[in-house]
Scaffold this motif. Structure first.
Motif, PDB file in Angstrom:
ATOM      1  N   ASP A 248     -59.801   4.279  57.157  1.00  0.00           N
ATOM      2  CA  ASP A 248     -58.600   3.914  56.394  1.00  0.00           C
ATOM      3  C   ASP A 248     -58.890   2.881  55.302  1.00  0.00           C
ATOM      4  OD1 ASP A 248     -59.091   1.760  58.037  1.00  0.00           O
ATOM      5  OD2 ASP A 248     -57.057   1.613  58.836  1.00  0.00           O
ATOM      6  N   ARG A 249     -60.163   2.446  55.194  1.00  0.00           N
ATOM      7  CA  ARG A 249     -60.551   1.493  54.150  1.00  0.00           C
ATOM      8  C   ARG A 249     -61.445   2.130  53.094  1.00  0.00           C
ATOM      9  NH1 ARG A 249     -57.939  -3.355  54.395  1.00  0.00           N
ATOM     10  NH2 ARG A 249     -59.814  -4.493  53.711  1.00  0.00           N
ATOM     11  N   LEU A 250     -61.739   3.403  53.254  1.00  0.00           N
ATOM     12  CA  LEU A 250     -62.683   4.058  52.347  1.00  0.00           C
ATOM     13  C   LEU A 250     -62.212   4.005  50.895  1.00  0.00           C
ATOM     14  CD1 LEU A 250     -65.244   5.747  51.910  1.00  0.00           C
ATOM     15  CD2 LEU A 250     -63.855   7.798  52.360  1.00  0.00           C
ATOM     16  N   PHE A 251     -60.941   4.231  50.667  1.00  0.00           N
ATOM     17  CA  PHE A 251     -60.412   4.272  49.307  1.00  0.00           C
ATOM     18  C   PHE A 251     -60.750   3.007  48.521  1.00  0.00           C
ATOM     19  CE2 PHE A 251     -57.031   3.425  46.202  1.00  0.00           C
ATOM     20  CZ  PHE A 251     -57.112   4.574  45.429  1.00  0.00           C
ATOM     21  N   MET A 252     -60.733   1.865  49.191  1.00  0.00           N
ATOM     22  CA  MET A 252     -61.006   0.603  48.518  1.00  0.00           C
ATOM     23  C   MET A 252     -62.461   0.487  48.060  1.00  0.00           C
ATOM     24  SD  MET A 252     -58.914  -1.917  51.097  1.00  0.00           S
ATOM     25  CE  MET A 252     -59.395  -3.359  50.164  1.00  0.00           C
ATOM     26  N   HIS A 253     -63.342   1.279  48.703  1.00  0.00           N
ATOM     27  CA  HIS A 253     -64.771   1.142  48.412  1.00  0.00           C
ATOM     28  C   HIS A 253     -65.305   2.271  47.534  1.00  0.00           C
ATOM     29  CE1 HIS A 253     -65.611  -2.182  51.254  1.00  0.00           C
ATOM     30  NE2 HIS A 253     -64.594  -1.664  51.920  1.00  0.00           N
ATOM     31  N   LEU A 254     -64.470   3.176  47.085  1.00  0.00           N
ATOM     32  CA  LEU A 254     -64.948   4.311  46.307  1.00  0.00           C
ATOM     33  C   LEU A 254     -65.692   3.915  45.027  1.00  0.00           C
ATOM     34  CD1 LEU A 254     -62.054   6.921  46.725  1.00  0.00           C
ATOM     35  CD2 LEU A 254     -64.298   6.890  47.843  1.00  0.00           C
ATOM     36  N   PRO A 255     -65.345   2.817  44.372  1.00  0.00           N
ATOM     37  CA  PRO A 255     -66.124   2.438  43.178  1.00  0.00           C
ATOM     38  C   PRO A 255     -67.506   1.875  43.496  1.00  0.00           C
ATOM     39  CG  PRO A 255     -63.880   1.541  43.108  1.00  0.00           C
ATOM     40  CD  PRO A 255     -64.121   2.001  44.508  1.00  0.00           C
ATOM     41  N   ASP A 256     -67.778   1.556  44.783  1.00  0.00           N
ATOM     42  CA  ASP A 256     -69.065   0.955  45.139  1.00  0.00           C
ATOM     43  C   ASP A 256     -70.208   1.942  44.918  1.00  0.00           C
ATOM     44  OD1 ASP A 256     -67.444  -1.081  45.914  1.00  0.00           O
ATOM     45  OD2 ASP A 256     -67.844  -0.895  48.076  1.00  0.00           O
ATOM     46  N   ALA A 257     -71.387   1.400  44.693  1.00  0.00           N
ATOM     47  CA  ALA A 257     -72.583   2.228  44.546  1.00  0.00           C
ATOM     48  C   ALA A 257     -73.098   2.664  45.917  1.00  0.00           C
ATOM     49  CB  ALA A 257     -73.662   1.457  43.800  1.00  0.00           C
ATOM     50  N   MET A 258     -73.600   3.862  46.000  1.00  0.00           N
ATOM     51  CA  MET A 258     -74.221   4.357  47.234  1.00  0.00           C
ATOM     52  C   MET A 258     -75.553   3.632  47.451  1.00  0.00           C
ATOM     53  SD  MET A 258     -72.529   7.015  48.751  1.00  0.00           S
ATOM     54  CE  MET A 258     -73.720   8.178  49.419  1.00  0.00           C
ATOM     55  N   THR A 259     -75.763   3.112  48.636  1.00  0.00           N
ATOM     56  CA  THR A 259     -77.059   2.549  48.976  1.00  0.00           C
ATOM     57  C   THR A 259     -77.994   3.680  49.413  1.00  0.00           C
ATOM     58  OG1 THR A 259     -76.517   2.233  51.314  1.00  0.00           O
ATOM     59  CG2 THR A 259     -75.921   0.448  49.784  1.00  0.00           C
ATOM     60  N   THR A 260     -79.268   3.372  49.480  1.00  0.00           N
ATOM     61  CA  THR A 260     -80.239   4.381  49.928  1.00  0.00           C
ATOM     62  C   THR A 260     -79.936   4.818  51.357  1.00  0.00           C
ATOM     63  OG1 THR A 260     -81.956   3.432  48.502  1.00  0.00           O
ATOM     64  CG2 THR A 260     -82.677   4.841  50.328  1.00  0.00           C
ATOM     65  N   GLU A 261     -79.651   3.844  52.203  1.00  0.00           N
ATOM     66  CA  GLU A 261     -79.361   4.169  53.602  1.00  0.00           C
ATOM     67  C   GLU A 261     -78.123   5.053  53.713  1.00  0.00           C
ATOM     68  OE1 GLU A 261     -78.375   1.963  57.882  1.00  0.00           O
ATOM     69  OE2 GLU A 261     -78.598   0.780  56.040  1.00  0.00           O
ATOM     70  N   CYS A 262     -77.094   4.710  52.968  1.00  0.00           N
ATOM     71  CA  CYS A 262     -75.852   5.480  53.005  1.00  0.00           C
ATOM     72  C   CYS A 262     -76.094   6.898  52.483  1.00  0.00           C
ATOM     73  CB  CYS A 262     -74.771   4.784  52.184  1.00  0.00           C
ATOM     74  SG  CYS A 262     -73.176   5.653  52.162  1.00  0.00           S
ATOM     75  N   THR A 263     -76.883   7.028  51.431  1.00  0.00           N
ATOM     76  CA  THR A 263     -77.182   8.333  50.853  1.00  0.00           C
ATOM     77  C   THR A 263     -77.861   9.240  51.877  1.00  0.00           C
ATOM     78  OG1 THR A 263     -77.371   7.401  48.628  1.00  0.00           O
ATOM     79  CG2 THR A 263     -78.426   9.536  49.020  1.00  0.00           C
ATOM     80  N   VAL A 264     -78.844   8.668  52.573  1.00  0.00           N
ATOM     81  CA  VAL A 264     -79.586   9.446  53.570  1.00  0.00           C
ATOM     82  C   VAL A 264     -78.663   9.859  54.722  1.00  0.00           C
ATOM     83  CG1 VAL A 264     -81.427   9.346  55.297  1.00  0.00           C
ATOM     84  CG2 VAL A 264     -81.814   8.431  53.008  1.00  0.00           C
ATOM     85  N   ARG A 265     -77.879   8.907  55.243  1.00  0.00           N
ATOM     86  CA  ARG A 265     -76.976   9.200  56.353  1.00  0.00           C
ATOM     87  C   ARG A 265     -75.921  10.232  55.947  1.00  0.00           C
ATOM     88  NH1 ARG A 265     -75.906   5.651  60.634  1.00  0.00           N
ATOM     89  NH2 ARG A 265     -73.683   5.633  60.134  1.00  0.00           N
ATOM     90  N   PHE A 266     -75.423  10.110  54.737  1.00  0.00           N
ATOM     91  CA  PHE A 266     -74.386  11.031  54.271  1.00  0.00           C
ATOM     92  C   PHE A 266     -74.950  12.442  54.119  1.00  0.00           C
ATOM     93  CE2 PHE A 266     -71.160  12.157  50.773  1.00  0.00           C
ATOM     94  CZ  PHE A 266     -70.203  12.514  51.704  1.00  0.00           C
ATOM     95  N   GLU A 267     -76.140  12.552  53.559  1.00  0.00           N
ATOM     96  CA  GLU A 267     -76.753  13.874  53.390  1.00  0.00           C
ATOM     97  C   GLU A 267     -77.007  14.531  54.753  1.00  0.00           C
ATOM     98  OE1 GLU A 267     -78.246  17.337  51.901  1.00  0.00           O
ATOM     99  OE2 GLU A 267     -77.075  15.770  50.896  1.00  0.00           O
TER     100      GLU A 267
END
Length: 273
Positions: free
Chosen positions: A39-58
């Motif tokens: 429920d907090r994702l919308f607030m963070h949408l402008p943030d840059a993807m980190t390497t760790e987040c990119t890997v986990r998301f993929e």
């Protein structure tokens, strides 16, 4: 790349992969990968993807493209306002099961039995809502480990037992509940790949016409209910008439059918006279 850009690309990929709710799934998986409350994702949408987040998301998107359920990927499911651990060893809880919870809470009870508990969502929700004592059984010890973990996280202490239905059950209860496997063997090939490929078949189908658990419950539940005690079971949408007849033949009274959010038969209730 920002989270918003990653979300847009992932939604398009899931849509192309025939995932039923691509935008919703992408949002949940991105929040999981980023370690953000959904429920907090919308607030963070402008943030840059980190390497760790990119890997986990993929990794998460690849699993979803293989039709692994989102709840299994993130390891939890929200049910009745609470978070429950979910694994590939348990049935992924459905929103329709909340109909059973709502019916159970219509009257007070102090001792409840849950047959085929899986993640424990039904029993643990009822215990948390009422303070009732609870017993739950499942034929799968692995599933019971998940239920124990959920109980521990909620600070609850149910009596959890390995049992083939009533084989290891003693005593009587004010309420008996169950969401048994009820899919007929011939219906299994037509299930969505999310279900057919990833959820334990033991929790989905008993084989045959899918009705054997209801025959067992109808035969044994009355002796484990106190006078006036209630029985509530979830059913497949075409099974109401047969289950009603089974319960009536077993001498149970007040047999009734309750619809789900879409108006489909979902729960049958009865009472020991």
């Amino acid at each position: 790349m920002t989270l918003a850009e990653a979300l847009r690309t992932a939604s398009q990929r899931l849509a192309a992969g025939n995932c039923p709710e691509p935008a919703k799934d992408a949002r949940r998986l991105l929040a999981f990968a980023a370690g953000i409350a959904p429920d907090r994702l919308f607030m963070h949408l402008p943030d840059a993807m980190t390497t760790e987040c990119t890997v986990r998301f993929e990794e998460a998107i690849q699993q979803r493209l293989a039709h692994r359920p989102v709840a299994q990927i993130v390891g939890e499911r929200t049910f009745w306002g609470r978070q429950f651990r979910v694994t590939s060893d348990t049935l992924d809880p459905r929103p329709e099961t909340e109909i059973l919870i709502a019916q159970a809470l219509q009257e007070p009870f102090s001792r409840v039995l849950d047959l085929g508990t899986g993640t424990g969502i039904i029993l643990l929700t009822l215990m948390a809502e009422t303070g009732a004592a609870g017993m739950a059984v499942d034929i799968s010890e692995v599933a019971l480990k998940v239920a124990r973990a959920n109980a521990q996280s909620m600070g609850l202490m149910p009596d959890l037992r390995v049992s083939d239905w009533f084989s290891n059950v003693d005593g009587t209860f004010d309420l008996i509940v169950s969401n048994p496997p009820y899919i007929a063997a011939e219906e299994m090939p037509a299930l969505s790949p999310d279900v057919r490929l990833w959820e334990p078949h033991l929790a989905l189908t008993p084989g045959g016409d899918g009705l054997e658990p209801y025959r067992i419950i109808a035969r044994h539940a009355p002796r484990h209910l106190v006078a006036g005690g209630r029985l509530l079971v979830e059913i497949g949408t075409t099974q109401a008439a047969v289950v009603v007849a089974l319960f009536q033949e077993a001498g149970l009274a007040g047999v009734a059918v309750h619809a789900d959010f879409d108006g489909r038969d979902r729960v049958v209730s009865a009472r020991r006279t």
